[in-house]
Design an enzyme around this catalytic site. Structure first.
Site, PDB file in Angstrom:
ATOM      1  N   GLN A   1      42.835  44.311  45.974  1.00  0.00           N
ATOM      2  CA  GLN A   1      43.502  43.559  44.779  1.00  0.00           C
ATOM      3  C   GLN A   1      44.235  44.340  43.857  1.00  0.00           C
ATOM      4  O   GLN A   1      43.281  44.979  43.185  1.00  0.00           O
ATOM      5  CB  GLN A   1      42.832  42.886  44.239  1.00  0.00           C
ATOM      6  N   GLY A   2      45.543  44.687  43.743  1.00  0.00           N
ATOM      7  CA  GLY A   2      46.520  45.295  42.719  1.00  0.00           C
ATOM      8  C   GLY A   2      46.665  44.602  41.206  1.00  0.00           C
ATOM      9  O   GLY A   2      47.974  44.217  41.471  1.00  0.00           O
TER      10      GLY A   2
ATOM     11  N   GLU B   1      38.511  33.790  42.840  1.00  0.00           N
ATOM     12  CA  GLU B   1      37.611  34.305  43.002  1.00  0.00           C
ATOM     13  C   GLU B   1      36.211  34.093  42.628  1.00  0.00           C
ATOM     14  O   GLU B   1      35.830  32.484  42.196  1.00  0.00           O
ATOM     15  CB  GLU B   1      38.253  35.791  42.003  1.00  0.00           C
TER      16      GLU B   1
ATOM     17  N   SER C   1      44.350  44.792  38.451  1.00  0.00           N
ATOM     18  CA  SER C   1      44.212  44.802  36.858  1.00  0.00           C
ATOM     19  C   SER C   1      44.904  46.309  36.438  1.00  0.00           C
ATOM     20  O   SER C   1      45.588  47.373  37.210  1.00  0.00           O
ATOM     21  CB  SER C   1      43.163  45.462  37.014  1.00  0.00           C
TER      22      SER C   1
ATOM     23  N   GLU D   1      32.416  38.940  27.494  1.00  0.00           N
ATOM     24  CA  GLU D   1      33.536  38.330  25.993  1.00  0.00           C
ATOM     25  C   GLU D   1      34.876  37.486  26.283  1.00  0.00           C
ATOM     26  O   GLU D   1      35.291  36.342  25.876  1.00  0.00           O
ATOM     27  CB  GLU D   1      34.809  38.938  25.203  1.00  0.00           C
TER      28      GLU D   1
ATOM     29  N   SER E   1      39.034  47.048  44.374  1.00  0.00           N
ATOM     30  CA  SER E   1      37.610  47.797  44.832  1.00  0.00           C
ATOM     31  C   SER E   1      37.832  47.846  46.767  1.00  0.00           C
ATOM     32  O   SER E   1      39.040  46.593  46.987  1.00  0.00           O
ATOM     33  CB  SER E   1      36.640  46.638  45.195  1.00  0.00           C
TER      34      SER E   1
END
Lengths: 337, 378, 337, 378
Positions: B124-125, B242, B127, B362, B159
Site C-alpha cells: 500500500q503506497g 483497514e 503515506s 492523536e 509493509s
C-alpha cells in the site's frame, strides 16, 4: 536555602556537558550501540578527569567532593547517553565507602577512584550494569538485607544482552561463602546507587524532551509545525512536568546524601520512584511525539527509551519505592520525632 | 442482546477449527525475513486450497460470502491457534475489496485470483514522509505520457514492499485542483527500475516496513482504479477496509499475551502481591472490554450498515492496553523481560508502534472528536 | 451473536428515556436535591410502569423480563439522574430472587415487584441507598461471606447525609441474631447489584458527556468555540472512550446474568471495575471541560459527579473488583476448564 | 546546593513561630461566612499590630522587607499552624504590590495602610463571563465623563467582593484600539449603587466567589492606576504576584491533609493493604516533589530575578496531587469520606476547583508549551 547548584558545582556540570557533547555525540552512541562495544578512549578520558572518584573521599584517593557533584555528572552522562562503566563503578564506590570495612575501603576505593578498577552494585539475581567486566562487585542479597564484597572472580556473573545495547549488563550470583561480608548499612549503599541512577534518568528525560522539541518545532503536518498542535504541546508540557519532578526529587536526595543523612533513605526512594516513572513515560512520549519516525531504528530517540527501561528497573522501580515511602510516612505519623 | 454465537457461526467456527487442526503449519520460523515470508506464502497457498484465504470475499471471487461475524471468527481462530497471517494480507484485506468496489471487469478478472493464491503480493503506497497521515497532502506526482502515467515521488510505511508485485498507489494527477481533488489511484507494477525499495528498520531491529523511492516509474492508463481525480474516494474505500477483521486477530493476541503473563505471575508467585494483582486486574478488564467493544462494533455495523464509534475506540483501547501489559511484564517477569532475545522484550519494543501504526492515537482522538462527537473544527 | 438490545429491549429503554426526559428534568432533579426529598409521584409512576418488578419472575408478580431490561432502565435512570428508590429496590429484589429461600421470595418479591415495599441491598457498615426507609434489607456481612434478610425494623440503620443529595443513604448494621439467614449465594446477589449500579453509572457518564458536548460546542473563548480546542476535543474523546468501555462491560454482565451464569461473577466485577473508574473520571472531566462554571452550584454537572462518587463506592469500587478479576484470571490459567 | 535554612531564615521562622504561638486565634468558626470574615479581619488586625501582615512589603510601607524565602516561610508557618489567612489577602498580595509598582505618591499614601490594617478590603475584577481567562477579551467599558469614568460591565470569580471596599478593575477605555491595547486599570469604589454583588455558590455549597454587575458606576480619573491604555501591563504586574507565597500555604495544606490520611490509614489498618500503601506512596512522592519544586522555584527567582518553569509546574502538580489525594480518601476512610459534613467530603468537592482556579490546567499547559518550551503558536 539554595536549591540550586553552587557556581563550582554548576561549572563541573557545564564542563561535563560540553565534553560529552563532543565525545559522546549521538553518532558515537549509535556506533557504539550497534557494535555493542564501549569507546575505551571515552572511559579513559573520564578517568583522567577524575569522574569515577569524584565522590570518594580524598583519604582514599578520590576527589573528595559530594554526591551532589556525582549526581550532576551522571545527569550529564544520561543526557549524552554515554556508554561507559561510570554509573556502575561510582555506585560500587559509594557502596563500599558507605558500607565497607576500613580494610575494604583501603583495598578498593583508591583503585575505583582512578578508574583503574571498575565495579558494580548488584542485587542478587537482578540485572546490574557492567557486571561481567567488574573487578569488584558489591552484591546485595535479594531480600536487600545484607551486602557482600566480591572480587570479580569470586562472583558468578552471566552476561545478559538486553534491549539497551548502549550499556553492558549481567546478573550476579555468588555462593554464600564467597567474598567478604560488608559491615555497614546496605540500605544506605542501595540508596546512593538508586539516587545516582535517578540522576542519569533525569538526564535521559531532559535529552528526550530536547530532542523532541527540536523535532516538533521543525516537522510540519497538515501545513503547520507539529509542535503547534495543542495535543503535542500538552504532551511536551507533561514531559517537562515529569522531568522537573524527577529533578527536584533527585537533587534533594543527592543533597541529603551529603548533608542530611536522616533523610537519605526517604530521599532516594522519592527520587527513584519519581525518576523511574518519568524515565519510562517521558521517553515513551518522545517516541510518540516523533510519530512514525520515532519507531524507526534510524531515529535516535529509541536509545533513550531503552536505557530508561533498564535504569527504571535497576535497584528497584517505581512500585517498591512507593511502598517504601508509604512505610516511612506511616512510621512518621505513628512516632513523630 | 444475545452474546452466544448462532448455529451458522458455530458451524463456521467448527469447520475452521477442524481445518486448522489438520492444516496448521506450526510455529513461524524466526529470524530470517525471507524464510518467514516463504512460510507465510506457503500457508496462504494452503488456505487458498482449503477455500479459507478470504472468507469475507464473495463466492464468485473465491471467498465464502462470510458475514462480518464469521470474518471476525476467522481472525480470532487464526490468532487463537497462533497460526501465521497469510503472506498477502494487504492484498486480501485492502486490494481485493477496493478492486471489487471500483475495478472494471477486466481489472477484477486480472487481479483478484492471484491475490487469493498469493501469486501476486500487494503493498500500500499511501503515506509519504512529509504528509504522514494527511492523505490530502500527497506529493507523489503522476504525469500523463501517451498511454502511460509517469510517476515520481516517495512513499513510506509500505509493509511487505520487498515482496510485492503490485502497489496500491495514490498520486497527484492534477496539481492545480484543490488538495484532495487532484488525486488518482493506481495499481503500480513494482517490477521496474523506477521503483526502489529500502527497508525501514524499526526499534525492534526488524523491518516490517519500507520506504519506496519512485523515479519516473511508468503505469499504463488501464491500471488506474476509478476515474482520473477519484483517488480520494477510492482511497477511502481502502481505508474503510483497514483493520476490519484484523482487529480480532490483534485482540486475541492481546488476550494470549495476558494469559501468558498471568501464568508467569502464578508460576513465580508475583500474583500474590496485591499491587501486581491489581495491575493485572486492570489489564484483564481492559482486554476483555477490548474484545467486547470489538463485537459491539460488529453488531452496530450489521444493524446500521456502517461502523459506529467502536472501531476507533477498539484500536485505541487495544493499543493502550497492549502497552500497559508489556510494561507491566518488566515488574512481573523480572530481568528476562528486558533480555534482548526474550519475547517480552520484543513485545515491549514492538508495542511502541501500536499507538502510531494505522493512525496515531492523536489522529484517532481527532477523528472521534470531530466525526463521532461532532465537535467543531477550528 | 448480537451485542445490542433487541427491538423490544430498545423500545423499553426508549420509552423510559422519553418518560424520564419529561418527568425527571434537571430542574426537577435540582429542586428535589435542594429540598432533599424525592418526588413521590415519580416513584408512583415508575411503579405503575412496573419498573421495580421488571426482572422479578412472573411467578412472584414481576414482569418476568431479564437483568438486561433492568440494566437498560437503570441506565436511563442514571442518564436522567432520577431520584427514587429504584436502584435500591431492584438490587434488593434481585438479591432475594437470587439468594433467598422460597419462603423469603414469596414473602417479599410480590411486594417489591409492585413497589408497594421498597428495599435495599447493603454491605454491613457501608453506605447503601435508601436504607433508612427500606421495608426490607438484604444485608451482606462485611467479609462478603453471608447474607441475611431483615425487615426494616429488624435492622439498625443510621441515615447519612452524603455529598449526593439526589438520593438518600444509610449505613446498616444488625445484631447477629436479627432477621433470617439467606440460603443462597451472596456472591451472585452482590454481582447483580454491582452490575445494575454499573448500568446507572453508564447513564451518568453518557449524560455528563452529552451535557459537556452541548456546552463546549456553544461556549466561546479566545474567539472560537471551546470545543474546537484540541485539548477539549481529546478530553471529550476520552470521556467517550471510558463511557463506551463501561457500557460494553455492563451490557456483557447483564447478559451473563440472564444467559450465562458461569460468567456472571466475572462480568459483574468487570462492569463495576470499569464503570466505577469511568464514573469518577468522566464526571470529573465534565466539570473540568466546563471551566469555572462547572465548579458552580448553578451548573448541573456537579449532581452527576456527586452521584458517581456514591455509585462508584457502592458494592465496592474499582480496586477490589480489579483484584477479583485477577484472582479469577489466575484461577483460569491454573485450572483451564 | 544547600537545603538548610540560613541563620537569618531560621531566625525569621523562630520569631514568627514564637509570635504565632502567642497570638494564634484558634480554629476558624465554621458555617457562617460573615462570622468567618470578621474572624479573619480580627486576625489580620492582630498580624498588623505584630508587624506580620505583609512581611514581603518594603519596610517603608509597613512590611519587613522579607526575602522571597522568608515570605515562603511565612506562608508555610501560617499553613503549618493552621492559622487562618488574613481577611484582605488580595489586598496584601495583589493590590499592594501593584499600587507600589504603578501608583502615584498620592495613591500609595492613600491606599497602602488601610490594606495592611484590613480597614479596607480589596477584590479583583479581571475575569468576565464571556472572556474567561482571556484578559484581552475584556468587554467591561469605561467612558470618560468629565473628571470621571463611567463603567458598565460584568465581572466574575471575584472572591471577597461582598466585603470589599475596593476592586482592582480592568476595563476597556478605547474600543477602537487592538484588543489588549485599549485597556485601562482602575481602583473602583464598591460602595455605590452602580455596583451589585451576587454570590456565586460553588459545588461545595459555599460562596467563595461572586459575580459583579457594574451599571454606570463612576470612578474619578485620579483612581486610574497607570496611564490610559496601560491596563494590560498593570494587570500583568498583578498576575505576576498571584500565588506568590500562597503556593507555600497550599503545599503545606496538602502535606497536612496527606498526614491526616496516613494517620487514618494507620489507625484503621488500611495501610497494610499494599494497594493502598502504593497509592499513598505515590501521593507522598508527589506531595514532597511539590514542596521541593516550589523551593527550587524560589531559588531560580533569587538567582535569575525571574520565575523559571517551576511556578506553573508547582500549581499543576499541587492541583493534580490534591485531587488524587481526596479521591483516594474514599478508599481509605470509608463511608465517612462521602458524608456531607465530613472534612474529607468537603475536600473532595473543593478540590475540583483546584484545576480551574488561578488558571485552568489547560491554560497552564499552554503557557508552559509556548512560553517555557518555546513551541510555536498556530
Amino acid at each position: 536555602m539554595r536549591f540550586d547548584f553552587t557556581d563550582d558545582q554548576q561549572e563541573i556540570k557545564r564542563t561535563a556537558k560540553e565534553m560529552l557533547a563532543s565525545r559522546s555525540t549521538l553518532e558515537l552512541v549509535r556506533s557504539a550501540a550497534e557494535s555493542k562495544a564501549y569507546d575505551p578512549d571515552l572511559w579513559k578520558e573520564l578517568c583522567d578527569l577524575g569522574w569515577p572518584g569524584v565522590a570518594i573521599s580524598e583519604e582514599y584517593g578520590g576527589g573528595g567532593l559530594g554526591v551532589v557533584e556525582l549526581a550532576g555528572l551522571l545527569e550529564e552522562g544520561g543526557y549524552a547517553l554515554a556508554g561507559s562503566p561510570l554509573l556502575a563503578t561510582t555506585a560500587c564506590g559509594a557502596a563500599i565507602q558507605e558500607a565497607g570495612s576500613e580494610q575494604q575501603r583501603e583495598t578498593w576505593l583508591p583503585r575505583l577512584a582512578t578508574g583503574e578498577a571498575t565495579g558494580t552494585l548488584a542485587i542478587a539475581g537482578e540485572l546490574a550494569p557492567d557486571a561481567a567486566e567488574a573487578d569488584v562487585i558489591v552484591l546485595i542479597e535479594s531480600d536487600r538485607s545484607g551486602a557482600r564484597l566480591l572480587a570479580g572472580d569470586q562472583a558468578s556473573v552471566s552476561a545478559v544482552e538486553t534491549i539497551d545495547p548502549t550499556r553492558r549488563y549481567g546478573i550476579v550470583t555468588a555462593e554464600e561463602s564467597a567474598g567478604e561480608e560488608m559491615p555497614g548499612d546496605p540500605e544506605a549503599a542501595l540508596a546512593i546507587g538508586a539516587l545516582i541512577t535517578s540522576a542519569e534518568l533525569v538526564g535521559i528525560c531532559q535529552r528526550s524532551l530536547d530532542v523532541t522539541l527540536e523535532y516538533v518545532k521543525d516537522r510540519k503536518q497538515f501545513g503547520r509545525p507539529v509542535g503547534s498542535f495543542q495535543a503535542v504541546q500538552h504532551k511536551c508540557a507533561r514531559m517537562l512536568f515529569q522531568t522537573e519532578a524527577a529533578r527536584s526529587a533527585t537533587y534533594f536526595a543527592a543533597w541529603a546524601a551529603d548533608a542530611d543523612r536522616d533523610r537519605l533513605i526517604e530521599g532516594a526512594s522519592l527520587a527513584k520512584a519519581t525518576a523511574s516513572e518519568a524515565g519510562v513515560e517521558v521517553t515513551g512520549s518522545a517516541i510518540q511525539a516523533h510519530g512514525g519516525i520515532g519507531f524507526t531504528w534510524e531515529a535516535d530517540i529509541h536509545w533513550f527509551f531503552k536505557r530508561a527501561q533498564l535504569d527504571a528497573a535497576y535497584l528497584d522501580g517505581t512500585k517498591p519505592h512507593r511502598r517504601r515511602l508509604a512505610a516511612l510516612a506511616a512510621r512518621k505519623v505513628t512516632s513523630p520525632a | 442482546m444475545d452474546l452466544t454465537f448462532s448455529a451458522e457461526e458455530n458451524e463456521f467456527r467448527d469447520e475452521l477449527r477442524q481445518w486448522l487442526a489438520e492444516n496448521h503449519p506450526g510455529d513461524e520460523p524466526r529470524g530470517d525475513d525471507d524464510t518467514t515470508f516463504e512460510f507465510r506464502k506457503d500457508w496462504q497457498r494452503s488456505l487458498y486450497d482449503g477455500g479459507w484465504a478470504a472468507v469475507q470475499w464473495p463466492q464468485e471471487y473465491g471467498g465464502r460470502d462470510a458475514t462480518l461475524m464469521q470474518s471476525a471468527i476467522f481472525f480470532e481462530e487464526v490468532g487463537r491457534t497462533r497460526a501465521p497471517l497469510p503472506a498477502n494480507v494487504l492484498g486480501l484485506l485492502l486490494a481485493g475489496p477496493t478492486i471489487m468496489a471500483w475495478g472494471t471487469d477486466e481489472q477484477k478478472e486480472r487481479y483478484l485470483t492471484p491475490i487469493l493464491s498469493a501469486d501476486e503480493i500487494w503493498c500500500q503506497g499511501f503515506s509519504e514522509p512529509e504528509a504522514g497521515s494527511d492523505l490530502a497532502s500527497v506529493k507523489t506526482m503522476a504525469k500523463r505520457d501517451g498511454d502511460d502515467w509517469v510517476v515520481t515521488g516517495q512513499k513510506v510505511w509500505t509493509s511487505g514492499a520487498q515482496y510485492a508485485k503490485w502497489c496500491l498507489l495514490v498520486a497527484r494527477t492534477d496539481p492545480e485542483a484543490p488538495k484532495h481533488k487532484g488525486l488518482s489511484y493506481f495499481l503500480l507494477d513494482m517490477d521496474q527500475p523506477g521503483v526502489q525499495v529500502r527497508p525501514l528498520v524499526q526499534i525492534t531491529g526488524e523491518a516490517e516496513f519500507n520506504e519506496l523511492f519512485i523515479e519516473e516509474a511508468r503505469i499504463p492508463h488501464e491500471n488506474m482504479l476509478g476515474g482520473e481525480g477519484d483517488g480520494w474516494n477510492v482511497a477511502l474505500t481502502t481505508l474503510m477496509n483497514e483493520r476490519s477483521g484484523l482487529g480480532f486477530f490483534l485482540q486475541i493476541r492481546l488476550r494470549q499475551l495476558l494469559d501468558q503473563l498471568v501464568e508467569e505471575a502464578v508460576r513465580n508467585g508475583k500474583i500474590k502481591d496485591p499491587v501486581i494483582a491489581e495491575a493485572i486486574g486492570e489489564i484483564e478488564a481492559r482486554t476483555e472490554v477490548t474484545r467486547l467493544t470489538a463485537y459491539r462494533g460488529l453488531s452496530t455495523i450489521e444493524k446500521y450498515g456502517q461502523p459506529g464509534p467502536e472501531g476507533s475506540l477498539t484500536k485505541w483501547l487495544w493499543s493502550e492496553t497492549n502497552q500497559m501489559l508489556v510494561q507491566l511484564a518488566a515488574d512481573v517477569v523480572g530481568p528476562e523481560a528486558l533480555s534482548a532475545d526474550s519475547k517480552w522484550a520484543y513485545e515491549l519494543l514492538r508495542a511502541r508502534g501500536n499507538t502510531l501504526e494505522g493512525g496515531t492515537t492523536e489522529i484517532l482522538k481527532n477523528i472521534i472528536a470531530e466525526r463521532v462527537l461532532g465537535l467543531p473544527r477550528k
